[in-house]
Design a protein around this motif. Structure first.
Motif, PDB file in Angstrom:
ATOM      1  N   GLY A   1      -5.097  28.102  10.389  1.00  0.00           N
ATOM      2  CA  GLY A   1      -4.527  26.466  10.434  1.00  0.00           C
ATOM      3  C   GLY A   1      -4.548  26.153   9.221  1.00  0.00           C
ATOM      4  O   GLY A   1      -4.357  24.861   9.190  1.00  0.00           O
ATOM      5  N   GLY A   2      -5.401  26.666   8.010  1.00  0.00           N
ATOM      6  CA  GLY A   2      -5.330  25.496   6.414  1.00  0.00           C
ATOM      7  C   GLY A   2      -4.376  26.206   5.607  1.00  0.00           C
ATOM      8  O   GLY A   2      -3.477  26.357   6.085  1.00  0.00           O
ATOM      9  N   ASP A   3      -4.725  25.779   4.938  1.00  0.00           N
ATOM     10  CA  ASP A   3      -3.348  25.426   4.248  1.00  0.00           C
ATOM     11  C   ASP A   3      -3.913  26.591   2.622  1.00  0.00           C
ATOM     12  O   ASP A   3      -2.884  27.006   1.950  1.00  0.00           O
ATOM     13  CB  ASP A   3      -3.330  24.227   3.096  1.00  0.00           C
ATOM     14  N   ARG A   4      -5.171  27.322   2.760  1.00  0.00           N
ATOM     15  CA  ARG A   4      -5.362  28.090   1.403  1.00  0.00           C
ATOM     16  C   ARG A   4      -4.115  29.484   1.577  1.00  0.00           C
ATOM     17  O   ARG A   4      -3.533  30.062   2.847  1.00  0.00           O
ATOM     18  CB  ARG A   4      -6.717  28.993   1.820  1.00  0.00           C
TER      19      ARG A   4
ATOM     20  N   LEU B   1       5.856  35.600  12.103  1.00  0.00           N
ATOM     21  CA  LEU B   1       4.793  35.746  12.054  1.00  0.00           C
ATOM     22  C   LEU B   1       3.996  34.355  11.859  1.00  0.00           C
ATOM     23  O   LEU B   1       2.960  33.260  11.965  1.00  0.00           O
ATOM     24  CB  LEU B   1       3.914  36.619  11.070  1.00  0.00           C
ATOM     25  N   GLY B   2       5.270  33.867  11.147  1.00  0.00           N
ATOM     26  CA  GLY B   2       4.852  32.647  10.576  1.00  0.00           C
ATOM     27  C   GLY B   2       4.501  31.418   9.679  1.00  0.00           C
ATOM     28  O   GLY B   2       4.039  30.588   9.224  1.00  0.00           O
TER      29      GLY B   2
ATOM     30  N   ASP C   1      -5.358  27.141  -3.445  1.00  0.00           N
ATOM     31  CA  ASP C   1      -6.230  26.598  -2.333  1.00  0.00           C
ATOM     32  C   ASP C   1      -5.152  25.817  -1.665  1.00  0.00           C
ATOM     33  O   ASP C   1      -5.270  25.497  -0.452  1.00  0.00           O
ATOM     34  CB  ASP C   1      -6.859  25.265  -3.488  1.00  0.00           C
ATOM     35  N   ASP C   2      -4.118  25.551  -1.739  1.00  0.00           N
ATOM     36  CA  ASP C   2      -3.097  24.244  -1.243  1.00  0.00           C
ATOM     37  C   ASP C   2      -1.766  25.299  -1.142  1.00  0.00           C
ATOM     38  O   ASP C   2      -1.198  24.474  -2.139  1.00  0.00           O
ATOM     39  CB  ASP C   2      -3.526  23.072  -1.675  1.00  0.00           C
ATOM     40  N   VAL C   3      -1.653  26.178  -0.591  1.00  0.00           N
ATOM     41  CA  VAL C   3       0.085  26.173  -0.658  1.00  0.00           C
ATOM     42  C   VAL C   3       1.224  25.195  -0.336  1.00  0.00           C
ATOM     43  O   VAL C   3       2.122  25.600  -1.015  1.00  0.00           O
ATOM     44  CB  VAL C   3       0.238  27.448   1.015  1.00  0.00           C
ATOM     45  N   ASN C   4       0.641  23.860  -0.233  1.00  0.00           N
ATOM     46  CA  ASN C   4       2.142  23.002  -0.433  1.00  0.00           C
ATOM     47  C   ASN C   4       2.599  22.690  -1.380  1.00  0.00           C
ATOM     48  O   ASN C   4       3.746  21.785  -2.042  1.00  0.00           O
ATOM     49  CB  ASN C   4       1.251  22.261   0.327  1.00  0.00           C
TER      50      ASN C   4
END
Length: 765
Positions: free
Chosen positions: A474-477, A455-456, A584-587
């Motif tokens: 498409g977000g980073d949450r 699923l990526g 909030d941001d998986v990065n």
């Protein structure tokens, strides 16, 4: 209604003394008497089937309800909880109009009887629970316990369980992002197979198990109904195992993940087009559960023609149709004007859909009795009962419970008195023994069979502390999940041990950089008819309710699994706690690996280390000992540590973080080195044995960026978290130094020990 239609029910009323096999259905004398009181007559065979499965321990929670109420009574205030306990799964707001639903359930007994199918259908069932809430399932996890790794029973069960989980999840295209695996003599013949699923939705996508609107149609869709799983989960999970348990193979469901995949996509399109007004999956208790719960959750009235249920075996009786737990089936309530559109979507996905009944209105008198569920078979009424009495008003037992007499002696048998290593050579040897033990060694033989990245959206997966996924658009949450449990701790002190399981899962989520938000649980215990087991259960639920209240994480739902014992020998009480957190941001996530890009980074130990060895991996592996007290719990310290880790992730001051739990500091250091492929050197003050093997809670080891040490120590000071610099990343060995000496373990030797254990036992299987 004509007399002919009432013939079967009339016969039941006219033959009150006719013998009925209620005991064979697992029903007690007083429960059978209560059914007769509710109906004003003896039940028909079909009604007896419904009550027996719906009042089973697995479906009714009759022995646990009085204790589970604490999760609601002590629930902390929450701005994020959208759906709590009582539905198929809880739902939590994660921001930006998005929500997640998650739940963990057991499939223990079926997985012992038929490991592959038992585990596979456990995954299928929990996925449908998430789907039923209106969400797209996006990931699964599992928490597993087995007997000793080299025991013949384990060599039969474990490979089958792993293949079942792998087969079903991989075929569905769902990533398996983590979990845990443990071994212990008490789980011989009583493996624990707990499966978790998480799904993503928008707030207005939420669906509920209810059947409102008289005239609406009852539609059964998915697979046909067969003899597999008759009385399966509801019966197998509601009785103690014995030497004849494997004869119960026909009671284990058979799964078809390809059908489930079609059912998922079909259901999601039905939801998107707003074609259902109520939905329920068919899991334990099958048609019995779906009809009674939907009716009870709506107007209280429903009429069903069992003749219309599509069958794989035309010889099935009404009782067998009602008790069948054939997989990949759903039941929907559909308004007449949308029925054609509903059927068209099902046809598009090649899903069989059949109208088997309709929602009916009820009189005030019928509503007062719990509504009215009527079922016919070949023109005769075989069921005429108040559905709420089966789904919501089953027996509630206040089982006697008492602290076992041997508990004092168990706690007095302090692990601190065990013989300790006298030299660095002995200390080094015991480090390797613990790292190579089955419950701590590399689980890749298991997790490598699962697809972790399909699923990526997988951001973190095994072997890291928690799993993490992006939640869409498409977000980073993202959300992070972890499951944890320690039967040794809970055996020593059920209240504290359960809080430690919760604290570890909370800590594992925090170690990814996420903020813990909500809890699910799977409570695995022995027989509720044993006062000692019920004391363990009462203390465990009290401990979890108190901990969740203090840290502000509501329990959203879960599962109780009783009768995990053979004869009179119960498993160690094993509450498995799942915690979900949001980032909030998986990065900005943290991993547990010491990487080469962090060469020279300083290693800090967070939290306080005390001499706490009761229930420890060291005591278990080196001495086969269980005794003393588990580590103490400090929930305020856990919360502060969680804040430090989440803030540090957001500020970008750490290169790695790993919680400390089973095996203590040395296990965390070894895993971080091996996961990143780089060594480290640590200098320990005080007793190196305690420093390496203590399992004090509320601790983590972190690697701090070279330019951020002052900022990080200030962050720890602000939150009141002790932070001690203990070493540096670099080199090709795990090097331990202390005032009186030290030792080195080359990473190659460390890897050989850590990674060879499970393959050596199970590869030939």
């Amino acid at each position: 209604m004509s007399e002919a239609q009432l013939d079967t029910v009339t016969k039941a009323g006219a033959t009150p003394q006719a013998p009925q096999p209620f005991a064979e259905f697992g029903m007690k004398d007083d429960e059978y008497a209560r059914v007769r009181e509710i109906l004003g007559r003896r039940p028909t065979s079909a009604e007896l089937a419904i009550y027996s499965v719906m009042w089973s321990e697995h479906c009714s929670y009759k022995s646990s309800k009085v204790h589970l109420r604490q999760f609601g009574e002590k629930a902390p205030e929450s701005d994020t909880l959208l759906v709590g306990m009582g539905e198929n799964a809880g739902v939590v707001d994660v921001g930006d109009g998005r929500a997640v639903t998650f739940k963990i359930e057991s499939h223990n007994h079926p997985s012992y009887v038929e490991p592959h199918q038992g585990a596979a259908t456990g995954v299928g069932g929990i996925v449908r629970d998430i789907l039923t809430m209106g969400a797209r399932p996006v990931a699964v996890m599992d928490a597993l316990r087995f007997g000793p790794a080299d025991a013949p029973d384990t060599r039969r069960v474990l490979p089958g369980v792993v293949s079942g989980i792998s087969f079903y999840g991989n075929c569905l295209g769902l990533p398996n992002i983590g979990g845990e695996i443990g071994f212990g003599a008490g789980y011989s013949g009583n493996p624990l197979v707990n499966a978790l699923c998480v799904g993503v939705m928008k707030h207005d996508d939420i669906k509920l198990a209810q059947a409102p609107g008289p005239g609406n149609k009852v539609v059964l869709f998915g697979s046909t109904t067969g003899p597999d799983g008759i009385g399966g989960a509801s019966v197998l999970a509601s009785a103690t195992f014995d030497d004849e348990s494997q004869a119960k193979r026909p009671s284990v469901q058979v799964g078809d993940p390809f059908m489930e995949k079609l059912l998922i996509e079909c259901s999601l399109e039905l939801f998107e087009q707003d074609l259902v007004v109520g939905i329920q999956d068919l899991g334990a208790a099958g048609v019995s559960c779906a009809t009674t719960e939907l009716a009870a959750g709506g107007t209280g009235g429903m009429r069903v023609e069992l003749d219309r249920v599509p069958l794989r075996d035309s010889r099935l009786t009404p009782e067998e149709i009602l008790m069948s737990e054939s997989q990949e089936r759903m039941m929907a309530i559909v308004s007449p004007e949308r029925l054609d559109a509903f059927m068209a979507v099902c046809a598009k996905w090649d899903i069989l859909a059949t109208v088997i009944g309709e929602v009916t209105d009820v009189t005030p008198e019928e509503a007062e009795r719990g509504g009215r569920l009527v079922m016919t078979w070949h023109g005769e009424t075989v069921v005429d009962m108040p559905p709420r009495t089966a789904s919501d008003e089953g027996p509630v037992y206040e089982r006697p419970y008492a602290r076992p007499e041997e508990q004092d002696a168990l706690q007095a048998n302090d692990a601190a008195r065990l013989e300790r290593p006298a030299t660095d050579a002995e200390l080094r040897e015991q480090v390797l023994r613990v790292l190579g033990s089955p419950g701590i060694a590399d689980p890749s033989w298991v997790t490598g069979q699962y697809d972790r990245y399909v699923l990526g959206n997988t951001v973190l997966a095994a072997p890291h502390d928690g799993g993490m996924i992006r939640i869409g658009d498409g977000g980073d949450r993202g959300v992070a999940l972890a499951t944890d449990g320690n039967g040794r701790y809970t055996r020593l002190d059920p209240y504290v041990g359960t809080q430690l399981a919760y604290a570890e899962a909370y800590r594992n989520v925090a170690a990814t950089g996420a903020r813990p938000l909500a809890v699910t649980n799977c409570l695995n215990f022995g027989s509720p008819e044993d006062p000692a087991v019920m004391w363990q259960f009462a203390e465990s639920t009290r401990g979890l309710a108190d901990a969740c209240q203090q840290l502000g994480t509501p329990v959203t739902g879960g599962n109780v699994s009783f009768y995990n014992q053979t004869g009179t020998t119960a498993i160690n009480p094993t509450p498995v706690i799942g915690v979900l957190g949001v980032i909030d941001d998986v990065n900005e996530r943290l991993t547990s690996a010491f990487g080469h890009d962090a060469d020279g980074a300083k290693i800090f130990l967070l939290g306080e280390t005390r001499e706490e060895l009761g229930g420890s991996a060291w005591a278990d592996v080196v001495h086969g000992h269980l005794g003393g007290l588990p580590p103490r719990v400090d929930l305020a310290a856990e919360a502060a540590l969680g804040e430090v880790l989440a803030d540090a992730a957001g500020y970008g001051v750490l290169t790695a973080a790993h919680d400390l739990s089973d095996g203590g500091l040395v296990t965390a250091l070894a895993e971080s080195c091996l996961r990143g492929g780089v060594g480290c050197t640590v200098d320990l003050s005080g007793d190196p044995f305690v420093g390496l093997f203590s399992e004090s809670a509320a601790r983590a080891v972190v690697a701090v960026r070279p330019d951020a040490e002052n900022a990080f120590t200030e962050l720890c000071r602000r939150h009141g978290v002790p932070a001690a610099e203990i070493g540096t990343i670099g080199g090709t060995a795990l090097a331990v130094r202390h005032p009186d000496g030290g030792f080195d373990i080359d990473l190659t030797a460390l890897r050989t020990t850590y990674e060879s254990t499970l393959p050596a036992v199970f590869d030939e299987e």
